[in-house]
Motif scaffolding. Structure first.
Motif, short mmCIF file in Angstrom:
data_model
loop_
_atom_site.label_atom_id
_atom_site.label_comp_id
_atom_site.label_asym_id
_atom_site.label_seq_id
_atom_site.Cartn_x
_atom_site.Cartn_y
_atom_site.Cartn_z
N GLY A 74 0.83 -1.19 0.00
CA GLY A 74 0.00 0.00 0.00
C GLY A 74 0.86 1.24 0.00
O GLY A 74 2.08 1.19 -0.22
N ARG A 99 -6.79 1.36 10.47
CA ARG A 99 -7.58 0.65 9.47
C ARG A 99 -7.66 -0.83 9.85
O ARG A 99 -6.74 -1.37 10.46
N GLU A 132 -3.52 -5.40 -2.04
CA GLU A 132 -3.22 -3.97 -2.07
C GLU A 132 -4.24 -3.25 -1.20
O GLU A 132 -5.45 -3.31 -1.46
N GLU A 162 -6.14 0.04 0.53
CA GLU A 162 -6.52 1.37 0.09
C GLU A 162 -5.47 2.38 0.58
O GLU A 162 -4.88 2.22 1.64
#
Length: 926
Positions: free
Chosen positions: A338, A409, A430, A432
């Motif tokens: 990421g 997150r 992947e 965000e």
């Protein structure tokens, strides 16, 4: 295996013997070959050892007589048989480990422990080197008490990023029983951030117990079936680096050749991580140690013909994070990548202990709040990209960034899938993009030396400048790294920082430059995502100090095994606080500030001494309760020698350290550091709590020749010196104000009995969290600033003479001039009566409440004191005596804001009174 005393070379007649001894070593070292094959090399260090095979960096300590090995990627060093370890008396341990040519060594040490006792060790007697077509190897052999330990340190070309350590401990004859063998990775004071991985259950991560404050059952419960330990280096010390320690083979071989796996347990603490194995398999296997396992210990031993095979590796990363090393352990796991908006952020990945839900049903809104345990920690690339491997499961990532910014997150990782058409596993995830809140900054004033102290107002917390964002905790309490502080240090030169990151809020900012200057202040409002300019007046001088030079003789920086603060930043902190003489007294290594002071253009403002804090840790027959912590200064900085030419301290009584010091040029000061510790957490560093050999505290109410004090008078059979023959003692040490009355009582006791020992006041600072130069000493010297680039020897001699005579006072704020007649502290006054004049000066922000005059350690006069003034006290003496002065105050207002944890105190060293005028001073006695 036995406790063993090592005799120091106390009988050397002087400097000539040292020079001759070193010269012989250098000649021999030059003749020793360095085995090499392309990138591979191994051999003993000599004058001709190529720099390309040396591990360099702030913690590199190997020197002539030690051993190096290299594979062209990693460079390592093993202490020679005659060198001294960090925790043990002898050599043979891995002390340096770095990337070749990168100066990034932060490895502290890897040392053994037998039967869970610091008094049992095997002494390495033989060290050898070998290079083959594929690897370089250093081998050590220790034979003692019926045991033979062989260890090989191996670097190869196939896996250039790791060093293998292969040990075999065999019983070949009768001797003391062996039930346990431990290996300690050192990360003193969290100098390396330790992230622990357990074999089963939750990982500890950066969260560890406080051993001294934990009850027995909690300590026992913290001993876990351990997998590996990752030691994350500090960016402050140099290029990024991290180390991953992992056991790869652990088994017992019986006389018949049968092999049985052994269990491995670990315990992580603030300064060491212990990996422990027992000499026999446990009757009842467990994730941890309990009463059943403990009951088996008395029946364990390594019988004749049996052996323990213990193999492990240390992998070295070019990143100061955890993920770069956990990725090596999770080669089949999912690649998670990421981007984060701030490349200075740190990403902490925690895994839920619950069952992973499927990606189709997972969402942050429905995610069940479960207990998370640390999994790994990653740092982004300069562009904010990150990539790491994770096992399948439910995760949260906590992203921490400078200025108090954070975001969390949650996400799910499913197992890797096999793509039959591509013929390969596909396991990429992947995330965000992670956008942190916009950062806020403060533009700093330039051109003036000062320490800026930031305090949050109202709901705004104090800032955490220099936070390494690991969130390391000991006993649930955040553990500060060396650079963490609420302060910013400015030298007034071009190298000063121009701005800092800070959380939005309302701040009160103080500017200070030491006790001779005013404290100014300013209000600061910082809005989110903006840069606020700090407008604050530089502190102006309020108090003159003619004839006095301020000095701190107990200061640490990165060469010390328990500090990561760079020498450059240490100097900046000292200059910001208005200090004039700084002594480099790092633990068991001699270092020097002189070259950096000149590079920074500060030679006209700051003078430096090279010294060492001799740090006795091991327990032995000679020092069963350790030898305490002793500063010696000045000590010549000899970078070619092990530890820069430091004195030996393990298994050495204080008198042995004094004997070594007396062979050095200029007869350096021997200073007893922090001799008392009311908290009981000194780890043996408070000498007067145990006197090294009796485990009883010094009794200030009893004569020195009475029990237990009399051990201080025992003479060394070779040098004739005693433990009491030191020069100085720390009355004030850092912010440990509660120890001052106890040490003052000890000091008065010694003075009454005729031991002219100088009282000292030093910071013992290891990082920005303890203010450099507070407390400090003021030495009576000509009113001129020493130039560190010229007349070094003359300046050092003048300083040392002033310390030895006691021509000084110590302070945390007030300044005092003391005269009895015409005599100052350290002088001798002749006569039966005299007027004591005390000129008390202090900056407006330093509160004072009273002045006390002591005669023979007893209060003879006490005067209320609320402002600077000059007092005259008439004294009469019936017999020889000594006079000291003390000013005290109560912290409040600006003083409390800029010096939290301190109270205003100043004490003078004695003026000795020859009342009968016979030309000699007779101590008053107890």
């Amino acid at each position: 295996m036995r406790a063993r005393s090592v005799k120091t070379d106390d009988s050397l007649p002087g400097l000539c013997s040292i020079v001759l001894t070193v010269a012989v070593w250098l000649m021999v070292a030059c003749l020793l070959p360095l085995h090499a094959n392309a990138e591979l090399a191994a051999g003993q260090i000599g004058l001709d050892t190529p720099e390309s095979v040396r591990a360099r960096g702030s913690d590199a300590i190997a020197g002539i007589g030690d051993w190096v090995l290299s594979n062209g990627f990693l460079c390592a060093a093993v202490l020679g048989a005659d060198s001294e370890g960090q925790l043990v008396v002898g050599g043979g341990s891995l002390v340096d480990l770095a990337h070749c040519g990168r100066s990034d060594d932060q490895w502290i040490g890897l040392e053994p422990l037998y039967n869970l006792s610091r008094m049992e060790f095997l002494t390495v007697g033989d060290v050898s080197a070998e290079v083959t077509a594929h690897e370089s190897r250093i081998a050590t052999v220790a034979r003692e008490d019926g045991l033979v330990l062989t260890t090989a340190f191996v670097l190869d070309l196939a896996h250039p990023q790791r060093i293998r350590i292969e040990s075999r401990l065999a019983r070949e004859g009768p001797g003391r029983s062996l039930f346990s063998w431990s290996e300690l990775t050192l990360h003193a004071n969290n100098a390396l951030r330790n992230f622990t991985l357990n074999r089963v259950g939750q990982h500890e991560g950066f969260q560890h117990i406080h051993l001294e404050r934990s009850p027995y059952l909690r300590i026992a419960s913290a001993i876990r079936s351990s997998s590996s330990s990752i030691l994350v280096g500090s960016d402050e010390q140099g290029p990024p680096i991290a180390y991953g320690y992992r056991v790869t083979r652990l088994e017992r071989e019986d006389a018949g050749g049968r092999r049985t796996p052994l269990d491995q347990f670990g315990l992580s603490m603030d300064s060491v991580s212990m990996f422990n194995l027992f000499s026999e398999p446990l009757w009842f296997s467990s994730d941890g140690l309990g009463l059943l396992q403990a009951a088996q210990v008395p029946f364990m031993d390594l019988e004749q013909g049996s052996a323990i095979v213990f193999e492990r590796e240390v992998r070295v990363s070019l990143r100061s994070d955890v993920a770069s090393l956990t990725d090596d352990l999770l080669t089949d796991a999912v690649v998670v990548s990421g981007i984060v908006s701030d490349p200075l952020a740190r990403l902490h990945f925690d895994r839920s202990d619950g069952e992973a839900s499927s990606p189709e049903t997972f969402s942050p809104e429905t995610f069940s709040p479960q207990i998370f345990s640390p999994e790994t920690m990653a740092r982004p690339d300069p562009d904010g990209r990150f990539s790491l491997r994770l096992r399948a499961g439910s995760y949260r990532v906590r992203v921490l960034a400078p200025g108090g910014r954070s975001i969390e997150r949650r996400f799910e990782v499913s197992g890797p899938r096999f793509n039959s058409s591509a013929g390969e596993r596909q396991a990429n995830l992947e995330l965000e993009p992670i956008d942190l809140p916009a950062g806020s900054r403060v533009a700093l004033p330039q051109g003036y030396p000062m320490r800026l102290v930031f305090r949050g107002v109202g709901d705004t917390p104090d800032p955490r400048f220099g936070d390494d964002l690991t969130e390391a905790r000991i006993g649930g309490v955040l553990r500060e790294n060396s650079r963490l502080s609420t302060d910013v240090h400015l030298t007034g030169t071009v190298g000063d920082p121009s701005e800092v990151s800070i959380a939005p809020g309302h701040y009160q900012v103080y500017a200070t430059h030491g006790p001779e200057f005013a404290v100014t202040r300013a209000e600061l409002h910082v809005a989110s995502g903006t840069t606020a300019r700090l407008e604050i007046a530089p502190p102006l001088r309020e108090v003159e100090s003619p004839g006095w030079i301020s000095a701190d003789f107990h200061v640490h920086a990165a060469p010390s095994f328990d500090s990561t603060l760079s020498q450059r930043n240490r100097i900046a902190s000292f200059v910001a606080e208005g200090g004039e003489v700084i002594a480099a007294t790092d633990h068991d290594v001699v270092s020097s500030y002189a070259a950096i002071i000149r590079e920074m253009g500060l030679a006209k403002r700051l003078h430096s001494l090279s010294g060492v804090e001799v740090t006795s840790i091991s327990h032995s027959d000679t020092t069963p309760f350790s030898g305490g912590h002793i500063n010696v200064y000045p000590v010549p900085f000899r970078p070619a020698l092990t530890r820069g030419g430091a004195l030996r301290g393990e298994a050495t009584r204080l008198r042995g350290i004094i004997a070594q010091a007396q062979t050095l040029p200029m007869r350096p000061i021997v200073q007893l550091n922090h001799p008392r510790d009311p908290t009981g957490e000194s780890h043996g560093g408070a000498f007067f709590e145990h006197l090294a050999v009796v485990d009883e505290p010094y009794d200030a109410q009893r004569p020195i020749d009475a029990e237990p004090n009399r051990v201080l008078l025992e003479r060394d059979p070779e040098s004739g010196l005693r433990d009491i023959d030191f020069d100085a003692i720390e009355l004030l040490n850092g912010g440990h104000m509660d120890a001052y009355p106890i040490v003052r009582s000890d000091w008065f006791s010694l003075l009454r009995q005729g031991y002219r020992i100088t009282g000292m006041a030093n910071s013992d600072t290891h990082g920005f969290g303890v203010v450099a130069g507070v407390p400090r000493n003021y030495l009576s010297l000509p009113d001129e600033r020493f130039d560190d680039s010229a007349n070094q020897g003359l300046a050092d001699r003048a300083l040392i003479d002033a310390v030895r005579r006691g021509a000084s006072f110590g302070t945390t704020g007030p300044l005092i001039d003391v005269l009895l007649g015409d005599m100052r502290p350290g002088d001798r006054f002749s006569g039966r009566a005299g007027t004591l004049r005390v000129d008390v000066r202090a900056a407006s922000w330093v509160p004072m409440s009273s002045l006390r005059v002591y005669v023979n350690g007893r209060i003879a006069s006490e005067t209320a004191l609320t402002a600077p003034r000059t007092l005259a006290v008439d004294l009469r003496f019936d017999a020889d005596a000594f006079v000291t002065v003390e000013v005290i105050g109560q912290a409040s207002g600006a003083y409390q804001a800029v010096l939290p944890g301190f109270d205003p105190i100043a004490f003078s060293n004695p003026i000795y009174v020859d009342a009968d005028g016979d030309g000699a001073w007779t101590p008053p006695g107890l």
